[in-house]
Each structure stands twice: as structure tokens, then as C-alpha cells.
Motif scaffolding. Sequence first.
Motif, PDB file in Angstrom:
ATOM      1  N   GLU A  53       0.949  -1.098   0.079  1.00 25.92           N
ATOM      2  CA  GLU A  53      -0.078   0.029   0.041  1.00 25.92           C
ATOM      3  C   GLU A  53       0.716   1.122   0.035  1.00 25.92           C
ATOM      4  N   HIS A  54       2.116   1.113   0.345  1.00 26.32           N
ATOM      5  CA  HIS A  54       3.100   2.318   0.665  1.00 26.32           C
ATOM      6  C   HIS A  54       4.320   2.189  -0.095  1.00 26.32           C
ATOM      7  N   LEU A  55       4.045   1.781  -1.524  1.00 30.13           N
ATOM      8  CA  LEU A  55       5.665   1.185  -2.064  1.00 30.13           C
ATOM      9  C   LEU A  55       6.580   2.183  -2.188  1.00 30.13           C
ATOM     10  N   HIS A  56       6.112   3.526  -2.496  1.00 28.80           N
ATOM     11  CA  HIS A  56       7.000   4.526  -3.240  1.00 28.80           C
ATOM     12  C   HIS A  56       7.768   5.069  -2.060  1.00 28.80           C
ATOM     13  N   GLU A  57       6.884   4.976  -0.858  1.00 27.79           N
ATOM     14  CA  GLU A  57       7.456   5.704   0.439  1.00 27.79           C
ATOM     15  C   GLU A  57       8.292   4.559   1.207  1.00 27.79           C
ATOM     16  N   ALA A  58       7.699   3.392   1.307  1.00 24.76           N
ATOM     17  CA  ALA A  58       8.332   2.250   2.147  1.00 24.76           C
ATOM     18  C   ALA A  58       9.841   1.951   1.373  1.00 24.76           C
ATOM     19  N   ALA A  59       9.746   1.741   0.133  1.00 26.10           N
ATOM     20  CA  ALA A  59      10.861   1.237  -0.610  1.00 26.10           C
ATOM     21  C   ALA A  59      12.199   2.035   0.072  1.00 26.10           C
ATOM     22  N   PHE A  60      12.106   3.147   0.415  1.00 27.65           N
ATOM     23  CA  PHE A  60      13.600   4.086   0.891  1.00 27.65           C
ATOM     24  C   PHE A  60      13.409   4.091   2.305  1.00 27.65           C
ATOM     25  N   LEU A  61      12.810   3.441   3.333  1.00 27.16           N
ATOM     26  CA  LEU A  61      12.827   3.479   4.602  1.00 27.16           C
ATOM     27  C   LEU A  61      14.000   2.573   5.212  1.00 27.16           C
ATOM     28  N   SER A  62      14.387   3.270   6.387  1.00 25.39           N
ATOM     29  CA  SER A  62      15.486   2.259   7.112  1.00 25.39           C
ATOM     30  C   SER A  62      14.564   1.203   7.580  1.00 25.39           C
ATOM     31  N   ILE A  63      15.257  -0.045   8.165  1.00 23.55           N
ATOM     32  CA  ILE A  63      14.566  -1.005   8.859  1.00 23.55           C
ATOM     33  C   ILE A  63      13.914  -0.575  10.191  1.00 23.55           C
ATOM     34  N   THR A  64      14.457   0.421  10.835  1.00 21.71           N
ATOM     35  CA  THR A  64      14.022   0.997  11.966  1.00 21.71           C
ATOM     36  C   THR A  64      12.580   1.735  11.704  1.00 21.71           C
ATOM     37  N   ASP A  65      12.782   2.622  10.700  1.00 24.79           N
ATOM     38  CA  ASP A  65      11.386   3.399  10.294  1.00 24.79           C
ATOM     39  C   ASP A  65      10.496   2.472   9.759  1.00 24.79           C
ATOM     40  N   LEU A  66      10.644   1.364   9.206  1.00 25.39           N
ATOM     41  CA  LEU A  66       9.726   0.582   8.613  1.00 25.39           C
ATOM     42  C   LEU A  66       9.011  -0.402   9.722  1.00 25.39           C
ATOM     43  N   ALA A  67       9.987  -0.845  10.558  1.00 20.62           N
ATOM     44  CA  ALA A  67       9.348  -1.280  11.863  1.00 20.62           C
ATOM     45  C   ALA A  67       8.420  -0.400  12.776  1.00 20.62           C
ATOM     46  N   ASP A  68       8.651   0.782  12.575  1.00 20.27           N
ATOM     47  CA  ASP A  68       7.919   1.659  13.434  1.00 20.27           C
ATOM     48  C   ASP A  68       6.387   2.153  12.791  1.00 20.27           C
ATOM     49  N   ARG A  69       6.753   1.989  11.605  1.00 26.12           N
ATOM     50  CA  ARG A  69       5.360   2.454  10.813  1.00 26.12           C
ATOM     51  C   ARG A  69       4.360   1.254  10.751  1.00 26.12           C
ATOM     52  N   VAL A  70       5.015   0.209  10.838  1.00 17.81           N
ATOM     53  CA  VAL A  70       4.093  -1.008  10.929  1.00 17.81           C
ATOM     54  C   VAL A  70       3.666  -1.404  12.072  1.00 17.81           C
ATOM     55  N   GLY A  71       4.333  -0.988  13.305  1.00 18.25           N
ATOM     56  CA  GLY A  71       4.151  -1.277  14.516  1.00 18.25           C
ATOM     57  C   GLY A  71       4.757  -2.879  14.940  1.00 18.25           C
ATOM     58  N   VAL A  72       6.037  -3.335  14.345  1.00 18.68           N
ATOM     59  CA  VAL A  72       6.500  -4.404  14.577  1.00 18.68           C
ATOM     60  C   VAL A  72       8.138  -4.293  14.946  1.00 18.68           C
ATOM     61  N   SER A  73       8.706  -5.141  15.582  1.00 17.55           N
ATOM     62  CA  SER A  73      10.243  -4.978  15.812  1.00 17.55           C
ATOM     63  C   SER A  73      10.711  -5.127  14.697  1.00 17.55           C
ATOM     64  N   GLN A  74      12.430  -4.737  14.905  1.00 19.55           N
ATOM     65  CA  GLN A  74      13.153  -4.868  13.784  1.00 19.55           C
ATOM     66  C   GLN A  74      13.541  -6.222  13.470  1.00 19.55           C
ATOM     67  N   PRO A  75      13.531  -6.988  14.379  1.00 15.60           N
ATOM     68  CA  PRO A  75      13.736  -8.538  14.087  1.00 15.60           C
ATOM     69  C   PRO A  75      12.756  -9.121  13.360  1.00 15.60           C
ATOM     70  N   SER A  76      11.346  -8.592  13.602  1.00 18.64           N
ATOM     71  CA  SER A  76      10.561  -9.179  12.739  1.00 18.64           C
ATOM     72  C   SER A  76      10.551  -8.587  11.174  1.00 18.64           C
ATOM     73  N   VAL A  77      11.068  -7.603  10.998  1.00 21.56           N
ATOM     74  CA  VAL A  77      11.195  -7.103   9.732  1.00 21.56           C
ATOM     75  C   VAL A  77      12.459  -8.139   8.882  1.00 21.56           C
ATOM     76  N   THR A  78      13.315  -8.170   9.610  1.00 26.55           N
ATOM     77  CA  THR A  78      14.346  -9.127   9.188  1.00 26.55           C
ATOM     78  C   THR A  78      13.989 -10.536   8.703  1.00 26.55           C
ATOM     79  N   ARG A  79      12.970 -10.980   9.734  1.00 23.70           N
ATOM     80  CA  ARG A  79      12.565 -12.530   9.492  1.00 23.70           C
ATOM     81  C   ARG A  79      11.699 -12.305   8.439  1.00 23.70           C
ATOM     82  N   PHE A  80      10.825 -11.199   8.104  1.00 27.60           N
ATOM     83  CA  PHE A  80      10.020 -11.103   7.015  1.00 27.60           C
ATOM     84  C   PHE A  80      10.906 -11.265   5.812  1.00 27.60           C
ATOM     85  N   ALA A  81      12.075 -10.460   5.667  1.00 26.26           N
ATOM     86  CA  ALA A  81      12.534 -10.531   4.473  1.00 26.26           C
ATOM     87  C   ALA A  81      13.283 -12.001   4.152  1.00 26.26           C
ATOM     88  N   SER A  82      13.475 -12.579   5.230  1.00 26.27           N
ATOM     89  CA  SER A  82      14.005 -13.850   4.988  1.00 26.27           C
ATOM     90  C   SER A  82      12.885 -14.861   4.589  1.00 26.27           C
TER      91      SER A  82
END
Length: 305
Positions: A53-82
Motif C-alpha cells: 500500500e505504501h511502496l514508493h515511500e516504504a522502499a526508501f525507509l530504514s529498517i527502524t523506520d519501517l518497523a515503527d510504521r508497521v508497529g513491529v520489531s526490527q527482528p520481525s522485519v528481518t525475519r519477514f525479508a528471509s
Amino acid sequence: MPSPQQARAQASAITSGRSAPETAASPTSRLRMLFDRPRLSPGQRRIAQYLIEHLHEAAFLSITDLADRVGVSQPSVTRFASAVGFSGYPALREQLQSIALGSRGTVAAEENRGNELQAAVDAEIENLENLRRDFADADRVIDVGRKLAASAPLTVLGLRISVSLAEYFAYAARRVHPDVRLVTRGGTVAYDALLQSREAGGTWVLAFSMPRHAHETLGAVRVARGAGLKVALITDLALGPVVDEADVTFATGTGSRLVFDSYAAPGVMCAALLQAMTDADPERTQARLEEYEQVADQHHFFLRD
């Protein structure tokens, strides 16, 4: 002379295989294919949906910023990528940036989209274009249409906002199928209908799940699967708990620009599956359409044009 509907049934059989050159998939379609993993956790599905839903903004976020926007932890973002096939978040972000930068023309067109009503139409056109790309290979539609045609009875399930699509499909399917059972009430009423359908020899359920997705739909699909029925699902997302329970899913975009959603692409998806059902047994189709036309003429169902 065949009726117009009979003539259309004869003339519009679906052709298997890729008869037309494929065009480039839209960013939304590419992300859905990228994130189409059946066992993503609820938190991972939230990340996937945010990125879609937010590709053009989210594609340039740091892992910290993305985790904050979604409301999850940074390790959760890392596990998602994997989980979606990347070595880590940097590799995923590089892919997201490639998709985002490649769609700048789409963004420019969006900026010139006119008023809100025109924007709603534009969004539906994009949904239909995505569906057209999906139809480049019609084999899956043909296969599911055959299975739905062979299921006797065939149960069609649609609750809450999904009732209208289910009613349309069931109304048309009854013209070419001898036993179509429509379920539009949830809870134990749906459970009774699904269990009775299985006891009567049914093998498939066609379920609709449009936003907002109802807990009752998930419960009914689970009951169907538990009873031994296969489930074909038409929905707006290739992610989510209802998708996890279905045997086959057709994900089509819905129009969400206005207060209430519109369903151009799901409507065409319904018509495609109905066409596949008519193709599965052309002799039965023609016999039933002919019988229906005779009854319609006898009882004056329709106005004379």
C-alpha cells in the motif's frame, strides 16, 4: 435458433495456453507475487500489506523506520525479508526500490488522475489490467471451472459484503449446473449447509471474501475443509488467514477510492469461472440453457426488446 445466451456460450469458450503476449506486471502485482507465501505470520502479513500500500515511500525507509510504521520489531522485519526469499532487509529494500523506480510513470499518471470519481475509475481500470495479465495463462481458471462443474451439489458461499458477488455467481451458475446451493448466512446456519452439501456428494465450495474480511467467512471455510470439501476462494488479497485455508485462490483488486468498494475485477473473475464451467460440459450447458429459455418464454420472464 439458439438464444443470445446459448450463442455466447458456444462462441466464447476459453482457449487454454498463452495466446497473447504478456505485458509488464504492475508494481502491485509484482509485490503480491513476491510476498505470496502461504505461511506468513500475522505480523509478517501486516508488513507485506504495508509495503504493497505504501511502496514508493516504504522502499526508501530504514529498517527502524519501517518497523515503527508497521508497529513491529526490527527482528520481525528481518525475519519477514528471509521468509519472502531475501538474505536480509537490505536485499529486500533494493528489490523494492527497483520496483518503485520502475513505476514512476504510473505515479505521474496518478498525479494527473482528475477528480475523485475519475480516480476511482482509473483504479478499477488498473485492477482489470492486472486481471488481464493473470489471464494470460488461462489453465488454472479452466481447471477450477471443471472441478466446480463436476461438484454436485456445488456450494457458493458469500457473507456480509460478499453476498452480492455470491448471489450473482449462484444465479448464473444455476443456468448451467443442476444443483447450486447458495450460503449467505454465517454461523451454524452456514455450517449446516456446508455439512449437508458434503453429505449429498458435493466436493467443492466457491467462497468469496471481500474487505472487510469476516470472521464468519474464515470459520465457514474451516468447517468446509474439515468436512472434506475443497475450497476455491475469490478475494482481494493473496495473503491472509482465509487464503491459508483455501485450496486455490484467485486474488483480484477491488476499487477502494470511494466510501464503499467496487468490484469490477472480481465480477470479471466470476464471469471467467462461469465460462469455464460452461466449457467443461458443453452438452449439459446447451441442454440446460435451452430448457431455461423454454420456461422463460412460457412464463414471460422477460420483456420483449
